[in-house]
Write an enzyme that holds these catalytic residues in place. Structure first.
Site, short mmCIF file in Angstrom:
data_model
loop_
_atom_site.label_atom_id
_atom_site.label_comp_id
_atom_site.label_asym_id
_atom_site.label_seq_id
_atom_site.Cartn_x
_atom_site.Cartn_y
_atom_site.Cartn_z
N ASP A 116 -0.11 30.96 -13.94
CA ASP A 116 -1.78 31.80 -13.37
C ASP A 116 -2.44 31.68 -12.20
OD1 ASP A 116 -4.03 30.74 -13.95
OD2 ASP A 116 -3.86 31.47 -16.30
N LYS A 117 -3.20 32.67 -11.66
CA LYS A 117 -3.69 31.90 -10.68
C LYS A 117 -4.08 30.51 -10.22
CE LYS A 117 -6.07 34.73 -6.85
NZ LYS A 117 -6.79 35.63 -5.96
#
Length: 258
Positions: A116-117
């Site tokens: 994820d980011k």
């Protein structure tokens, strides 16, 4: 002489024409399902024209995804990438910081599983669709190792709870290996890839993840690769990886995001 593209296809019918989603998958761009999504979003062009679902491609036609030309290649490219925080595992051109644009590798490659980011660390990227499918199959139990920092002291009760299986996303996570490495730190080895799995597991016990770094996928380790850097896998790494993937069973694939 039969050209390289024609060698990629099996029988005479396929040498003449192949479905666009299959073409993109065999080129290592993404899975067929993801290819269908890219086509539906108008991101794929054939000979300068926006493709539609069901489009077929013949040898010699130009296929573009975004601004990159897609070629059927015999050479398989497999990269180890150190994804920095803030970079997004997506091919959506509307995302300014997408991983494909960030890496800007000369051959079209895509990610195998997601981080994820806000997570960082090892991300495999390749143009080999078979590797993508095999690694992504949930029932293969391939190990992925992470280093995690949380906002509260790591206790024995927390470690036992995480290791035994945690109820998230209408299921219970598989038992996993976990080890305390500092007052607020631990390493964890997973064999599945539920959406934001580690973060959700920690939240069940009242912990919040502060940093999350993937350091290993199967036999491939991050090592001293700098954030934003990448390297081609060595021959011995690839040989071992292919050996491990050879044991993979058929099954559905899942996006991996932690």
């Amino acid at each position: 002489m039969v050209n390289r593209m024609e060698e990629r296809f099996g029988d005479k019918e396929e040498r003449r024409e192949v479905r666009l989603n299959k073409y993109l998958s065999e080129a290592g761009v993404c899975s067929r399902r993801e290819a269908d999504r890219l086509i539906e979003q108008g991101m794929v062009k054939v000979d300068g024209r926006t493709a539609v679902p069901g489009t077929k491609v013949a040898p010699g036609q130009d296929v573009m995804v975004g601004n990159k030309k897609i070629l059927q290649k015999d050479e398989s490219v497999v990269l180890a990438v150190n994804k920095p925080r803030g970079v997004v595992c997506t091919e959506d051109p509307r995302e300014r910081h997408n991983i494909v644009r960030f890496l800007n590798y000369p051959v079209r490659v895509t990610y195998v599983g997601r981080l994820d980011k806000e997570s960082e660390g090892l991300l495999l990227m390749t143009n080999n669709g078979d590797i993508i499918n095999r690694i992504m199959r949930a029932r293969n139990h391939h190990e992925k190792e992470y280093q995690v920092t949380v906002d509260r002291p790591v206790t024995e009760a927390f470690l036992r709870g995480m290791a035994g299986g945690v109820p998230i996303l209408d299921t219970v996570t598989r038992p996993c290996k976990i080890e305390k490495t500092g007052k607020y730190k631990f390493t964890i080895i997973l064999t599945q890839g539920l959406n934001r799995q580690i973060r959700r597991m920690c939240e069940v016990f009242g912990y919040k993840v502060k940093t999350l770094r993937r350091v290993r996928v199967m036999n491939i380790v991050l090592g001293d690769l700098k954030p934003g850097g990448y390297r081609k896998l060595m021959d011995e790494e690839l040989k071992e990886l292919y050996g491990l993937l050879g044991e993979s069973a058929n099954g559905p694939s899942l996006a991996q995001r932690h």
